[in-house]
Design a protein around this motif. Structure first.
Motif, PDB file in Angstrom:
ATOM      1  N   GLU A 110       0.508  -0.119  -8.455  1.00  0.00           N
ATOM      2  CA  GLU A 110       1.817   0.305  -7.953  1.00  0.00           C
ATOM      3  C   GLU A 110       1.828   0.537  -6.447  1.00  0.00           C
ATOM      4  OE1 GLU A 110       5.273   3.259  -9.515  1.00  0.00           O
ATOM      5  OE2 GLU A 110       3.320   4.170  -9.218  1.00  0.00           O
ATOM      6  N   LYS A 111       1.074   1.515  -5.974  1.00  0.00           N
ATOM      7  CA  LYS A 111       1.132   1.827  -4.542  1.00  0.00           C
ATOM      8  C   LYS A 111      -0.256   2.192  -4.031  1.00  0.00           C
ATOM      9  CE  LYS A 111       3.835   4.379  -1.150  1.00  0.00           C
ATOM     10  NZ  LYS A 111       4.878   5.389  -0.910  1.00  0.00           N
ATOM     11  N   PRO A 112      -0.681   1.603  -2.883  1.00  0.00           N
ATOM     12  CA  PRO A 112      -2.014   1.897  -2.349  1.00  0.00           C
ATOM     13  C   PRO A 112      -2.017   3.072  -1.381  1.00  0.00           C
ATOM     14  CG  PRO A 112      -1.038   0.092  -1.135  1.00  0.00           C
ATOM     15  CD  PRO A 112      -0.011   0.518  -2.146  1.00  0.00           C
ATOM     16  N   HIS A 113      -3.130   3.806  -1.403  1.00  0.00           N
ATOM     17  CA  HIS A 113      -3.344   4.915  -0.469  1.00  0.00           C
ATOM     18  C   HIS A 113      -4.765   4.815   0.070  1.00  0.00           C
ATOM     19  CE1 HIS A 113      -0.200   6.257  -3.244  1.00  0.00           C
ATOM     20  NE2 HIS A 113       0.230   7.057  -2.290  1.00  0.00           N
ATOM     21  N   TYR A 114      -4.957   5.253   1.314  1.00  0.00           N
ATOM     22  CA  TYR A 114      -6.294   5.294   1.893  1.00  0.00           C
ATOM     23  C   TYR A 114      -6.899   6.671   1.609  1.00  0.00           C
ATOM     24  CZ  TYR A 114      -4.984   1.106   4.511  1.00  0.00           C
ATOM     25  OH  TYR A 114      -4.582  -0.158   4.867  1.00  0.00           O
ATOM     26  N   LEU A 115      -8.119   6.660   1.042  1.00  0.00           N
ATOM     27  CA  LEU A 115      -8.829   7.897   0.747  1.00  0.00           C
ATOM     28  C   LEU A 115     -10.017   8.003   1.699  1.00  0.00           C
ATOM     29  CD1 LEU A 115      -8.457  10.126  -1.444  1.00  0.00           C
ATOM     30  CD2 LEU A 115     -10.322   9.038  -2.699  1.00  0.00           C
ATOM     31  N   THR A 116     -10.124   9.132   2.403  1.00  0.00           N
ATOM     32  CA  THR A 116     -11.181   9.318   3.402  1.00  0.00           C
ATOM     33  C   THR A 116     -11.790  10.706   3.255  1.00  0.00           C
ATOM     34  OG1 THR A 116      -9.528  10.111   4.995  1.00  0.00           O
ATOM     35  CG2 THR A 116     -10.095   7.764   5.080  1.00  0.00           C
ATOM     36  N   VAL A 153      -4.824   6.599 -11.824  1.00  0.00           N
ATOM     37  CA  VAL A 153      -5.144   5.971 -10.540  1.00  0.00           C
ATOM     38  C   VAL A 153      -6.501   5.279 -10.663  1.00  0.00           C
ATOM     39  CG1 VAL A 153      -3.845   7.686  -9.211  1.00  0.00           C
ATOM     40  CG2 VAL A 153      -6.292   8.045  -9.619  1.00  0.00           C
ATOM     41  N   ILE A 154      -6.710   4.303  -9.800  1.00  0.00           N
ATOM     42  CA  ILE A 154      -8.039   3.697  -9.684  1.00  0.00           C
ATOM     43  C   ILE A 154      -8.509   3.833  -8.245  1.00  0.00           C
ATOM     44  CG2 ILE A 154      -7.718   2.060 -11.583  1.00  0.00           C
ATOM     45  CD1 ILE A 154      -7.377  -0.140  -9.391  1.00  0.00           C
ATOM     46  N   LEU A 155      -9.832   3.901  -8.082  1.00  0.00           N
ATOM     47  CA  LEU A 155     -10.433   4.033  -6.758  1.00  0.00           C
ATOM     48  C   LEU A 155     -11.251   2.782  -6.482  1.00  0.00           C
ATOM     49  CD1 LEU A 155     -10.499   7.068  -8.229  1.00  0.00           C
ATOM     50  CD2 LEU A 155     -11.201   7.667  -5.927  1.00  0.00           C
ATOM     51  N   GLU A 156     -10.825   2.039  -5.469  1.00  0.00           N
ATOM     52  CA  GLU A 156     -11.446   0.758  -5.125  1.00  0.00           C
ATOM     53  C   GLU A 156     -12.177   0.874  -3.791  1.00  0.00           C
ATOM     54  OE1 GLU A 156      -9.987  -3.702  -3.689  1.00  0.00           O
ATOM     55  OE2 GLU A 156      -8.524  -2.178  -4.258  1.00  0.00           O
ATOM     56  N   PRO A 157     -13.500   0.659  -3.760  1.00  0.00           N
ATOM     57  CA  PRO A 157     -14.217   0.715  -2.476  1.00  0.00           C
ATOM     58  C   PRO A 157     -13.749  -0.405  -1.556  1.00  0.00           C
ATOM     59  CG  PRO A 157     -15.638  -0.176  -4.196  1.00  0.00           C
ATOM     60  CD  PRO A 157     -14.386   0.284  -4.876  1.00  0.00           C
ATOM     61  N   ARG A 158     -13.461  -0.065  -0.304  1.00  0.00           N
ATOM     62  CA  ARG A 158     -12.972  -1.066   0.650  1.00  0.00           C
ATOM     63  C   ARG A 158     -13.530  -0.743   2.030  1.00  0.00           C
ATOM     64  NH1 ARG A 158      -7.952  -3.845   0.805  1.00  0.00           N
ATOM     65  NH2 ARG A 158      -7.964  -3.619  -1.464  1.00  0.00           N
ATOM     66  N   ASP A 159     -14.393  -1.624   2.551  1.00  0.00           N
ATOM     67  CA  ASP A 159     -15.042  -1.381   3.841  1.00  0.00           C
ATOM     68  C   ASP A 159     -15.739  -0.012   3.821  1.00  0.00           C
ATOM     69  OD1 ASP A 159     -14.191  -3.865   4.760  1.00  0.00           O
ATOM     70  OD2 ASP A 159     -12.280  -3.050   5.449  1.00  0.00           O
ATOM     71  N   GLU A 160     -15.442   0.853   4.796  1.00  0.00           N
ATOM     72  CA  GLU A 160     -16.084   2.166   4.836  1.00  0.00           C
ATOM     73  C   GLU A 160     -15.331   3.219   4.024  1.00  0.00           C
ATOM     74  OE1 GLU A 160     -15.846   0.372   7.906  1.00  0.00           O
ATOM     75  OE2 GLU A 160     -17.859  -0.275   7.334  1.00  0.00           O
ATOM     76  N   GLY A 161     -14.163   2.863   3.513  1.00  0.00           N
ATOM     77  CA  GLY A 161     -13.350   3.841   2.799  1.00  0.00           C
ATOM     78  C   GLY A 161     -13.132   3.480   1.343  1.00  0.00           C
ATOM     79  N   ILE A 162     -12.166   4.134   0.747  1.00  0.00           N
ATOM     80  CA  ILE A 162     -11.768   3.885  -0.640  1.00  0.00           C
ATOM     81  C   ILE A 162     -10.254   3.758  -0.679  1.00  0.00           C
ATOM     82  CG2 ILE A 162     -11.603   4.907  -2.951  1.00  0.00           C
ATOM     83  CD1 ILE A 162     -14.306   6.244  -2.479  1.00  0.00           C
ATOM     84  N   VAL A 163      -9.764   2.753  -1.388  1.00  0.00           N
ATOM     85  CA  VAL A 163      -8.324   2.613  -1.595  1.00  0.00           C
ATOM     86  C   VAL A 163      -8.002   3.164  -2.980  1.00  0.00           C
ATOM     87  CG1 VAL A 163      -6.394   1.019  -1.823  1.00  0.00           C
ATOM     88  CG2 VAL A 163      -8.136   0.605  -0.087  1.00  0.00           C
ATOM     89  N   LEU A 164      -7.095   4.134  -3.007  1.00  0.00           N
ATOM     90  CA  LEU A 164      -6.632   4.695  -4.274  1.00  0.00           C
ATOM     91  C   LEU A 164      -5.301   4.053  -4.638  1.00  0.00           C
ATOM     92  CD1 LEU A 164      -6.663   8.327  -5.494  1.00  0.00           C
ATOM     93  CD2 LEU A 164      -4.480   7.113  -5.445  1.00  0.00           C
ATOM     94  N   TRP A 165      -5.265   3.391  -5.792  1.00  0.00           N
ATOM     95  CA  TRP A 165      -4.038   2.761  -6.272  1.00  0.00           C
ATOM     96  C   TRP A 165      -3.429   3.613  -7.382  1.00  0.00           C
ATOM     97  CZ3 TRP A 165      -1.611  -1.766  -4.732  1.00  0.00           C
ATOM     98  CH2 TRP A 165      -2.319  -2.609  -3.866  1.00  0.00           C
ATOM     99  N   SER A 166      -2.174   3.997  -7.248  1.00  0.00           N
ATOM    100  CA  SER A 166      -1.487   4.586  -8.399  1.00  0.00           C
ATOM    101  C   SER A 166      -1.113   3.441  -9.333  1.00  0.00           C
ATOM    102  CB  SER A 166      -0.238   5.357  -7.955  1.00  0.00           C
ATOM    103  OG  SER A 166       0.671   4.502  -7.277  1.00  0.00           O
ATOM    104  N   LEU A 167      -1.163   3.700 -10.633  1.00  0.00           N
ATOM    105  CA  LEU A 167      -0.905   2.662 -11.631  1.00  0.00           C
ATOM    106  C   LEU A 167       0.417   2.908 -12.342  1.00  0.00           C
ATOM    107  CD1 LEU A 167      -4.438   2.380 -13.311  1.00  0.00           C
ATOM    108  CD2 LEU A 167      -3.521   1.040 -11.414  1.00  0.00           C
ATOM    109  N   ARG A 168       1.071   1.828 -12.707  1.00  0.00           N
ATOM    110  CA  ARG A 168       2.276   1.948 -13.530  1.00  0.00           C
ATOM    111  C   ARG A 168       1.871   2.337 -14.950  1.00  0.00           C
ATOM    112  NH1 ARG A 168       3.381  -2.578 -10.236  1.00  0.00           N
ATOM    113  NH2 ARG A 168       5.215  -2.227  -8.931  1.00  0.00           N
TER     114      ARG A 168
END
Length: 269
Positions: A110-116, A153-168
């Motif tokens: 649904e929507k991505p967020h940057y987690l740091t 939500v799911i947490l996807e590792p991306r580069d040095e951070g994590i992208v948190l996606w909210s799910l429908r």
């Protein structure tokens, strides 16, 4: 300028915990936004909550949530009431499971967020969780309260951070079978190579410019012209496009012409 965080809390995996901050990965703040005005006076129009019986405006401090249990009969819930039923997921992202990174269909994202990390002390714990997921090709599955609703939500590792996606939610996704069932299973094998030629000729490296908004650009240009008190030029009247004589198209001829036209265009440029 320091980022404005949407949420702060903790990332937890078993006994490993670290403070984290979350920021939306997308923004529409740069979009042209309009206010509603009174055309006669040029003044802004304001909206406010009004009591449906007395007709009087309601002050912010007097607003409350109401659950209808009958006609004109409500159970009132204040912010304090709602805070008392808050779940642990209001402040903690507790990773419950891990699944293969490619196992979640895009339609659920649904929507991505940057987690740091939100504290230098938690950097190492954050990095270990991130790198372990990256090495195993998995994403973490958890829950988080967003807008007073607990979302998966799911947490996807991306580069040095994590992208948190909210799910429908599952009931928000329509099954594709009912839409695709009447489509032909296989295409004409003679046509596929022609389309592949077109794909090869039109292949390019991805760029954000591919999803630019021409309407946004036109609106900004129009606003700039209004600022200068210039009337927008009227678009030149061209010849009306001739209606096609038939809706029946020979796809083989159309594909061949498309390939040839694209090749000619490349040579000319």
């Amino acid at each position: 300028m320091a980022p404005r965080y949407y949420w702060k809390g903790y990332l937890k995996l078993s006994l490993v915990t670290c403070p984290v901050a979350m920021t939306p990965a997308t923004s529409e703040s740069e979009k042209v936004r309009f206010h509603t005005l009174n055309k006669d006076t040029g003044n802004r129009v304001v909206s406010q909550y009004v009591d449906s019986v007395t007709g009087k405006p309601v002050k912010d401090e007097n607003e409350a949530k109401g659950y209808a249990r009958g006609e004109n009969d409500y159970i009132i819930l204040t912010d304090d009431d709602l805070d008392r039923v808050a779940l642990d997921t209001v402040k903690t992202i507790d990773i419950e499971k891990f699944v293969a990174a490619d196992s979640i269909e895009w339609v659920y994202l649904e929507k991505p967020h940057y987690l740091t990390p939100d504290d230098p002390v938690g950097n190492e714990a954050f990095a270990v969780i991130r790198d372990a997921m990256k090495s195993d090709g998995v994403v973490g599955v958890s829950k988080l309260v967003m807008g007073r609703r607990e979302r998966a939500v799911i947490l996807e590792p991306r580069d040095e951070g994590i992208v948190l996606w909210s799910l429908r939610f599952g009931d928000e996704v329509r099954p594709e079978e009912s839409y695709f069932e009447d489509i032909e299973d296989e295409a004409d094998p003679e046509l596929v190579p022609l389309v592949q030629k077109l794909i090869k000729q039109k292949s390019a490296h991805w760029s954000p410019d591919m999803v630019s908004d021409p309407i946004q650009t036109s609106l900004l240009k129009l606003i700039e012209e209004k600022k200068k008190a210039l009337k927008p030029k009227k678009a030149a009247k061209g010849k009306a496009a001739e209606a096609p004589t038939s809706n029946v198209v020979n796809i083989m001829d159309a594909l061949r012409k498309s390939v040839e036209a694209d090749l000619k265009g490349r040579k000319a440029s």
